[in-house]
Design a protein around this motif. Structure first.
Motif, PDB file in Angstrom:
ATOM      1  N   THR A  90     -14.173 -25.932   1.571  1.00  0.00           N
ATOM      2  CA  THR A  90     -14.686 -26.258   2.594  1.00  0.00           C
ATOM      3  C   THR A  90     -15.220 -27.636   2.792  1.00  0.00           C
ATOM      4  OG1 THR A  90     -15.783 -25.594   4.697  1.00  0.00           O
ATOM      5  CG2 THR A  90     -16.982 -25.341   2.463  1.00  0.00           C
ATOM      6  N   SER A  91     -15.672 -28.344   1.358  1.00  0.00           N
ATOM      7  CA  SER A  91     -16.313 -29.511   1.416  1.00  0.00           C
ATOM      8  C   SER A  91     -15.113 -30.552   1.751  1.00  0.00           C
ATOM      9  CB  SER A  91     -16.775 -29.654  -0.039  1.00  0.00           C
ATOM     10  OG  SER A  91     -15.742 -29.957  -0.965  1.00  0.00           O
ATOM     11  N   LEU A 112     -19.049 -13.043   1.959  1.00  0.00           N
ATOM     12  CA  LEU A 112     -20.225 -11.997   1.986  1.00  0.00           C
ATOM     13  C   LEU A 112     -19.700 -10.967   0.757  1.00  0.00           C
ATOM     14  CD1 LEU A 112     -21.177 -11.577   5.496  1.00  0.00           C
ATOM     15  CD2 LEU A 112     -22.600 -12.822   3.782  1.00  0.00           C
ATOM     16  N   MET A 113     -18.661 -10.743   0.638  1.00  0.00           N
ATOM     17  CA  MET A 113     -18.066  -9.752  -0.267  1.00  0.00           C
ATOM     18  C   MET A 113     -18.246  -9.910  -1.511  1.00  0.00           C
ATOM     19  SD  MET A 113     -14.120  -8.203  -0.395  1.00  0.00           S
ATOM     20  CE  MET A 113     -13.168 -10.039  -0.478  1.00  0.00           C
ATOM     21  N   TRP A 114     -18.659 -11.112  -2.184  1.00  0.00           N
ATOM     22  CA  TRP A 114     -18.735 -11.444  -3.416  1.00  0.00           C
ATOM     23  C   TRP A 114     -20.127 -11.670  -3.911  1.00  0.00           C
ATOM     24  CZ3 TRP A 114     -14.320 -10.617  -5.573  1.00  0.00           C
ATOM     25  CH2 TRP A 114     -12.924 -10.789  -4.771  1.00  0.00           C
ATOM     26  N   LYS A 115     -20.695 -11.553  -5.101  1.00  0.00           N
ATOM     27  CA  LYS A 115     -21.997 -11.409  -5.673  1.00  0.00           C
ATOM     28  C   LYS A 115     -22.318 -13.029  -6.123  1.00  0.00           C
ATOM     29  CE  LYS A 115     -25.157  -9.331  -8.770  1.00  0.00           C
ATOM     30  NZ  LYS A 115     -25.285  -8.139 -10.046  1.00  0.00           N
ATOM     31  N   ARG A 116     -22.694 -13.628  -4.880  1.00  0.00           N
ATOM     32  CA  ARG A 116     -23.366 -15.000  -5.182  1.00  0.00           C
ATOM     33  C   ARG A 116     -23.917 -15.405  -4.095  1.00  0.00           C
ATOM     34  NH1 ARG A 116     -19.440 -18.950  -2.966  1.00  0.00           N
ATOM     35  NH2 ARG A 116     -17.339 -17.964  -2.868  1.00  0.00           N
ATOM     36  N   ARG A 124     -24.959 -24.010  -4.598  1.00  0.00           N
ATOM     37  CA  ARG A 124     -23.382 -24.380  -4.772  1.00  0.00           C
ATOM     38  C   ARG A 124     -22.816 -23.634  -5.989  1.00  0.00           C
ATOM     39  NH1 ARG A 124     -21.276 -29.072  -3.327  1.00  0.00           N
ATOM     40  NH2 ARG A 124     -23.254 -29.936  -2.640  1.00  0.00           N
ATOM     41  N   ALA A 125     -21.811 -23.038  -5.626  1.00  0.00           N
ATOM     42  CA  ALA A 125     -21.026 -22.135  -6.625  1.00  0.00           C
ATOM     43  C   ALA A 125     -20.123 -22.882  -7.418  1.00  0.00           C
ATOM     44  CB  ALA A 125     -20.515 -21.024  -6.086  1.00  0.00           C
ATOM     45  N   GLY A 126     -19.773 -22.545  -8.807  1.00  0.00           N
ATOM     46  CA  GLY A 126     -18.628 -22.953  -9.461  1.00  0.00           C
ATOM     47  C   GLY A 126     -17.339 -22.378  -9.116  1.00  0.00           C
ATOM     48  N   ARG A 127     -17.407 -21.204  -8.301  1.00  0.00           N
ATOM     49  CA  ARG A 127     -16.323 -20.749  -8.127  1.00  0.00           C
ATOM     50  C   ARG A 127     -15.999 -20.260  -6.450  1.00  0.00           C
ATOM     51  NH1 ARG A 127     -19.925 -16.411 -10.382  1.00  0.00           N
ATOM     52  NH2 ARG A 127     -20.359 -14.962  -8.768  1.00  0.00           N
ATOM     53  N   GLY A 128     -14.910 -19.752  -6.002  1.00  0.00           N
ATOM     54  CA  GLY A 128     -14.592 -19.610  -4.678  1.00  0.00           C
ATOM     55  C   GLY A 128     -14.498 -20.696  -4.009  1.00  0.00           C
ATOM     56  N   HIS A 129     -14.605 -20.622  -2.447  1.00  0.00           N
ATOM     57  CA  HIS A 129     -14.329 -21.729  -1.556  1.00  0.00           C
ATOM     58  C   HIS A 129     -15.403 -22.189  -0.647  1.00  0.00           C
ATOM     59  CE1 HIS A 129     -10.322 -19.434  -1.822  1.00  0.00           C
ATOM     60  NE2 HIS A 129     -10.199 -20.412  -2.819  1.00  0.00           N
ATOM     61  N   MET A 130     -16.506 -21.525  -0.734  1.00  0.00           N
ATOM     62  CA  MET A 130     -17.551 -21.923   0.476  1.00  0.00           C
ATOM     63  C   MET A 130     -18.989 -21.372  -0.018  1.00  0.00           C
ATOM     64  SD  MET A 130     -19.095 -20.539   3.390  1.00  0.00           S
ATOM     65  CE  MET A 130     -18.445 -19.056   3.760  1.00  0.00           C
ATOM     66  N   ARG A 163     -21.497 -26.537   0.288  1.00  0.00           N
ATOM     67  CA  ARG A 163     -20.251 -27.136   0.750  1.00  0.00           C
ATOM     68  C   ARG A 163     -19.977 -27.240   2.125  1.00  0.00           C
ATOM     69  NH1 ARG A 163     -16.489 -24.253  -3.769  1.00  0.00           N
ATOM     70  NH2 ARG A 163     -18.046 -22.442  -3.539  1.00  0.00           N
ATOM     71  N   LEU A 164     -20.514 -26.304   2.656  1.00  0.00           N
ATOM     72  CA  LEU A 164     -20.375 -26.445   4.246  1.00  0.00           C
ATOM     73  C   LEU A 164     -21.015 -27.595   4.723  1.00  0.00           C
ATOM     74  CD1 LEU A 164     -21.238 -22.800   5.259  1.00  0.00           C
ATOM     75  CD2 LEU A 164     -19.058 -23.743   5.697  1.00  0.00           C
TER      76      LEU A 164
END
Length: 395
Positions: free
Chosen positions: A357-358, A71-75, A80-86, A90-91
């Protein structure tokens, strides 16, 4: 001639203004992504192939992850994002049944696990760069309320694929829906550090009404409610903190001891009448540092009927491999019993991990490779945490 020169100057000024606007726009568009890519990384990890028997078991699990900072990040959580972990796609790929989404509201400069003051903050600049509402630039409470609203809007726009969990009945509905074959993932809102109360225990009500159902008393510095294991004083609960603790138990908010000072952890565990969790981290039995829980506190959490979520990053388990995570899980089981082991990734929490997480089936595979039974794996991967949520959440 003078008219021509004036016209030329005006044209130059307009051109410069356009360039400045373009540069500022480019900054606000690109900077948040650049920052996140540098903070939430995935390092190459030697992940074992997932066997067919493991895959079938994994697809039948109710997996719960007790901590992410997405929730901290702007997306958009739904894309499905090309950055981050979740994110939600991907969940779903990882068959995660319930994800706890944490609200991070303050992070001191020069962050370390030994001693930090609360005199500086990195999140303020991030809030501005991400063009969050101006109220979040100056108020830690408003930052958490903004995060809660962001999660609620994601659920509303998810076509019923993301479900907010605020009560025992919500949780029962989620489990029943998944068992009937529906593609739905639960989302529970938590806060990381009670500095967002801004010194006022009365602000618990606003956060509870916004959906907060898990709360860590401290983050990386001491606050008005509790000492932090990474603070300067590292004291116990304050009088205001004790008032908030009682309020949490009355309301059905799960108390989280991650990052909390040893003195405050001991007091919480002694006072608890409901299960207590450590949402994310490690244990000193496999990774000795100030970030991780002692055996005494593992037993204390177990005595409350609570769970300990093991993380996936280096400071938590001293490696970035499924084997290191399961080493920590095994230690928790040896000290506190099978029913105390759980998962707490800290995905998107400015950490480098070996998988997103995927790919969480890598942990299932490691557990199977060590001879854990299907029932034991069900408990570790989410069953234990679901039991705690069902016991603590409000009716």
């Amino acid at each position: 001639m003078a008219h021509s020169q004036g016209h030329r100057k005006t044209s130059i000024l307009l051109s410069l203004a356009v360039i400045v606007v373009a540069l500022v726009t480019a900054f606000f568009v690109t900077a948040p992504g650049i920052v996140e890519r540098s903070r939430n990384r995935i390092a190459a990890a030697n992940l074992a192939p997932i066997g067919e028997d493991t895959r079938k078991l994994h697809e039948s699990l109710e997996i719960v992850d007790m901590h992410s900072d997405t929730l901290m990040w702007k997306r958009d959580l739904l894309e499905r994002a090309g950055r981050g972990h979740m994110d939600l796609p991907r969940l779903e790929d990882g068959n995660v049944a319930l994800q706890v989404f944490s609200s991070v509201t303050k992070s001191p400069r020069g962050l370390n696990v030994e001693a930090n003051t609360g005199d500086s903050d990195n999140i303020t600049l991030l809030a501005m760069a991400q063009l969050q509402p101006p109220t979040t630039w100056t108020s830690l409470l408003q930052r958490s309320l903004y995060h809660a609203e962001k999660l609620e809007k994601a659920a509303e726009n998810s076509n019923s694929h993301l479900m907010l969990i605020r009560s025992r009945s919500d949780l029962s509905e989620l489990v029943a829906a998944r068992q009937s074959g529906r593609q739905v993932t639960g989302a529970l809102f938590s806060v990381e550090g009670l500095h967002n109360l801004e010194g006022d225990p009365g602000n618990v009500e606003a956060l509870f009404d916004a959906g907060m159902r898990m709360a860590g008393f401290a983050h990386f510095f001491d606050n008005e409610m509790s000492g932090s294991m990474h603070g300067v004083e590292k004291g116990g609960l304050t009088d205001a903190g004790r008032q908030v603790f009682d309020d949490f138990e009355r309301r059905g908010v799960i108390v989280d001891i991650a990052h909390v000072s040893p003195a405050a952890v001991s007091e919480i565990l002694e006072s608890a009448t409901r299960p207590v969790v450590s949402s994310h981290g490690g244990v000193r039995g496999t990774c000795e540092n100030n970030r991780n829980l002692s055996d005494e506190h593992i037993r204390g959490v177990a005595d409350t009927g609570g769970v300990i979520g093991l993380g996936y990053w280096n400071a938590a388990v001293c490696d970035r491999s499924p084997a290191a995570v399961v080493d920590a899980i095994d230690h928790v089981i040896n000290v506190g019993g099978l029913e105390t082991a759980a998962l707490g990734s800290d995905f998107d929490g400015s950490v480098t991990v070996g998988w997103d997480t995927s790919q969480i089936a890598s942990i299932t595979q490691e557990l199977r490779d060590r001879g854990r039974s299907d029932d034991e794996i069900r408990a570790i991967m989410g069953g234990n945490t679901l039991r705690v949520l069902q016991e603590v959440l409000p009716e």
